[in-house]
Design a protein around this motif. Structure first.
Motif, PDB file in Angstrom:
ATOM      1  N   VAL A  93       0.749  -1.188  -0.065  1.00  0.00           N
ATOM      2  CA  VAL A  93      -0.161  -0.048  -0.060  1.00  0.00           C
ATOM      3  C   VAL A  93       0.773   1.111   0.110  1.00  0.00           C
ATOM      4  CG1 VAL A  93      -1.552   1.336   1.549  1.00  0.00           C
ATOM      5  CG2 VAL A  93      -2.156  -0.901   1.035  1.00  0.00           C
ATOM      6  N   ASP A  94       1.960   1.338   0.684  1.00  0.00           N
ATOM      7  CA  ASP A  94       2.586   2.423   0.641  1.00  0.00           C
ATOM      8  C   ASP A  94       3.645   2.734  -0.300  1.00  0.00           C
ATOM      9  OD1 ASP A  94       1.946   3.537   3.382  1.00  0.00           O
ATOM     10  OD2 ASP A  94       3.455   2.526   4.433  1.00  0.00           O
ATOM     11  N   VAL A  95       3.864   1.369  -1.050  1.00  0.00           N
ATOM     12  CA  VAL A  95       4.616   1.669  -2.406  1.00  0.00           C
ATOM     13  C   VAL A  95       3.695   2.227  -3.383  1.00  0.00           C
ATOM     14  CG1 VAL A  95       5.582   0.185  -4.310  1.00  0.00           C
ATOM     15  CG2 VAL A  95       6.255  -0.347  -1.688  1.00  0.00           C
ATOM     16  N   CYS A  96       2.538   1.827  -3.096  1.00  0.00           N
ATOM     17  CA  CYS A  96       1.485   2.416  -4.167  1.00  0.00           C
ATOM     18  C   CYS A  96       1.348   3.927  -3.720  1.00  0.00           C
ATOM     19  CB  CYS A  96       0.290   1.739  -4.126  1.00  0.00           C
ATOM     20  SG  CYS A  96       0.043   0.032  -4.814  1.00  0.00           S
ATOM     21  N   LYS A  97       1.426   4.186  -2.448  1.00  0.00           N
ATOM     22  CA  LYS A  97       1.241   5.802  -2.340  1.00  0.00           C
ATOM     23  C   LYS A  97       2.511   6.404  -2.731  1.00  0.00           C
ATOM     24  CE  LYS A  97      -1.439   5.209   1.972  1.00  0.00           C
ATOM     25  NZ  LYS A  97      -1.258   5.242   3.404  1.00  0.00           N
ATOM     26  N   TYR A  98       3.505   5.921  -2.865  1.00  0.00           N
ATOM     27  CA  TYR A  98       4.584   6.630  -3.248  1.00  0.00           C
ATOM     28  C   TYR A  98       4.756   6.657  -4.759  1.00  0.00           C
ATOM     29  CZ  TYR A  98       9.440   7.438  -5.022  1.00  0.00           C
ATOM     30  OH  TYR A  98      10.500   7.940  -5.850  1.00  0.00           O
ATOM     31  N   TYR A  99       4.187   5.835  -5.681  1.00  0.00           N
ATOM     32  CA  TYR A  99       4.076   5.876  -6.971  1.00  0.00           C
ATOM     33  C   TYR A  99       2.873   7.115  -7.400  1.00  0.00           C
ATOM     34  CZ  TYR A  99       7.712   2.699  -7.943  1.00  0.00           C
ATOM     35  OH  TYR A  99       8.924   2.106  -8.146  1.00  0.00           O
ATOM     36  N   TYR A 100       1.761   6.889  -6.471  1.00  0.00           N
ATOM     37  CA  TYR A 100       0.885   7.999  -6.791  1.00  0.00           C
ATOM     38  C   TYR A 100       1.250   9.368  -6.445  1.00  0.00           C
ATOM     39  CZ  TYR A 100      -3.912  10.126  -6.059  1.00  0.00           C
ATOM     40  OH  TYR A 100      -5.321  10.611  -6.228  1.00  0.00           O
ATOM     41  N   ALA A 101       1.837   9.559  -5.438  1.00  0.00           N
ATOM     42  CA  ALA A 101       2.399  10.944  -5.079  1.00  0.00           C
ATOM     43  C   ALA A 101       3.433  11.295  -6.463  1.00  0.00           C
ATOM     44  CB  ALA A 101       3.257  10.868  -4.003  1.00  0.00           C
ATOM     45  N   GLU A 102       4.333  10.278  -6.928  1.00  0.00           N
ATOM     46  CA  GLU A 102       4.962  10.658  -7.793  1.00  0.00           C
ATOM     47  C   GLU A 102       4.301  11.258  -9.106  1.00  0.00           C
ATOM     48  OE1 GLU A 102       9.154   8.721  -9.199  1.00  0.00           O
ATOM     49  OE2 GLU A 102       7.398   7.545 -10.238  1.00  0.00           O
ATOM     50  N   PHE A 103       3.385  10.175  -9.337  1.00  0.00           N
ATOM     51  CA  PHE A 103       2.556  10.656 -10.696  1.00  0.00           C
ATOM     52  C   PHE A 103       1.866  11.984 -10.406  1.00  0.00           C
ATOM     53  CE2 PHE A 103      -1.224  10.751 -13.258  1.00  0.00           C
ATOM     54  CZ  PHE A 103      -0.732   9.845 -14.515  1.00  0.00           C
ATOM     55  N   ASN A 104       1.652  12.417  -9.243  1.00  0.00           N
ATOM     56  CA  ASN A 104       0.662  13.636  -9.110  1.00  0.00           C
ATOM     57  C   ASN A 104       1.712  14.859  -9.328  1.00  0.00           C
ATOM     58  OD1 ASN A 104      -1.890  14.194  -7.575  1.00  0.00           O
ATOM     59  ND2 ASN A 104      -1.490  11.994  -7.509  1.00  0.00           N
ATOM     60  N   GLN A 105       3.233  14.480  -8.901  1.00  0.00           N
ATOM     61  CA  GLN A 105       4.234  15.351  -9.119  1.00  0.00           C
ATOM     62  C   GLN A 105       4.321  15.838 -10.710  1.00  0.00           C
ATOM     63  OE1 GLN A 105       8.164  14.910  -7.463  1.00  0.00           O
ATOM     64  NE2 GLN A 105       7.425  15.424  -5.381  1.00  0.00           N
ATOM     65  N   VAL A 106       4.285  14.568 -11.711  1.00  0.00           N
ATOM     66  CA  VAL A 106       4.606  14.746 -12.853  1.00  0.00           C
ATOM     67  C   VAL A 106       3.354  15.574 -13.577  1.00  0.00           C
ATOM     68  CG1 VAL A 106       4.732  13.393 -14.889  1.00  0.00           C
ATOM     69  CG2 VAL A 106       5.886  12.664 -13.036  1.00  0.00           C
TER      70      VAL A 106
END
Length: 332
Positions: A93-106
């Motif tokens: 879940v936290d790995v997914c949160k990381y990539y979700y946040a990264e996607f938002n930055q992009v």
């Protein structure tokens, strides 16, 4: 990782492991690998195991920045949202949160310029939603993108407040998640972290990563737009903090603090504070740009020359900036 061939003697054991991952994620795998009678051993080494699992994630995640996103990338976002709702493993879940946040930055950087005329209110709302989500990757990079947003919109005092916040929480003890001193950072990371906080919280408290401006980012300062004309631009957070301070004070006409920020930037790069090898040439180029803006053309030229001597990881723009500086010098 399984090494060897699957045969009749090991297929059942492998199936059990795969099923434990499928049904329980990382937690299921751990419980399968450590039976009930060995749980005490697991508890003894849980801190070490958590740290090693974190380091595995930091080492294996691949950051791929492109100029634009395709339908497949939005499908990935949908998958991430699904996993966040359905996955039982806190680590996954936290790995997914990381990539979700990264996607938002992009995604924030793919929006039109924040000073675009038109439906201004809705555009600003989207920026704030995406940038706030983007602060959840690590301790500082998302806040610096937020600072860049305020710089681009001309709100230099807010930019300075955000960079001051970043510099106040930044510490050399924090781990640069893509490159680190193994012995030093594993020891400090294990001292600072414990099993009661999630991977996502550990990342936000104890790791830093480079600020990543996508190609043609709408959030990069206009003075640095050349850096993103042909690809993404990676810059260490402490370097970007001092750079944004310098540029903000320059626009505010505060010469004393502008020179202090330039001095801090110069020393940071000279002493390589939390600057990875791959970012050193670009960091030296940033110093050159700031010297050029301040009027120190000779020092800027020396910086561009030095940036071009950094081997395979040399700046894409140092030679262009050096040539432009020379042509302006010899104009009559």
């Amino acid at each position: 990782m399984f090494l060897g061939k699957i045969n009749s003697s090991n297929k059942h054991a492998i199936l059990v492991v795969l099923e434990s991952i499928q049904s329980g994620g990382i937690d299921g795998l751990i419980m399968n690998l450590f039976p009930t009678e060995n749980r005490s051993l697991l508890r003894i080494n849980v801190k070490s195991s958590l740290a090693m699992l974190d380091f595995l994630f930091y080492r294996t995640k691949v950051i791929s920045m492109r100029g634009s996103y395709t339908a497949k990338d939005y499908n990935k976002l949908a998958i991430i949202k699904y996993l966040l709702k359905s996955e039982s493993s806190t680590f996954i879940v936290d790995v997914c949160k990381y990539y979700y946040a990264e996607f938002n930055q992009v995604l924030a950087q793919q929006l039109p310029s924040p000073i675009t005329k038109g439906n201004w209110y809705n555009l600003q709302k989207y920026f704030h939603i995406l940038l706030q989500n983007g602060t959840k990757i690590d301790a500082v990079s998302g806040w610096l993108l937020y600072a860049s947003y305020y710089y681009v919109t001309g709100k230099f005092h807010i930019t300075l407040r955000l960079t001051d916040y970043v510099l106040s929480i930044w510490s050399p003890d924090m781990m640069l998640d893509s490159e680190y001193d193994w012995e030093l950072h594993t020891r400090r990371y294990r001292q600072n972290t414990h099993s009661t906080i999630t991977l996502n919280d550990r990342m936000k408290m104890y790791t830093i990563r480079d600020v990543i401006y996508t190609m043609n980012s709408s959030l990069i300062p206009k003075e640095l737009q050349l850096e993103v004309e042909t690809g993404a631009f990676f810059i260490p957070p402490i370097v970007m903090s001092h750079c944004l301070n310098f540029l903000s004070y320059h626009h505010l006409g505060d010469i004393v603090n502008r020179q202090k920020s330039l001095h801090d930037l110069h020393l940071t790069v000279k002493n390589r504070y939390s600057i990875s090898t791959s970012c050193l040439s670009d960091s030296i180029t940033i110093v050159g740009i700031c010297y050029e803006i301040s009027g120190a053309k000779d020092t800027a030229y020396q910086c561009y020359e030095e940036a071009l001597q950094m081997g395979c990881h040399f700046s894409r723009t140092a030679d262009i900036r050096k040539s432009k500086l020379l042509s302006n010098t010899f104009e009559f």
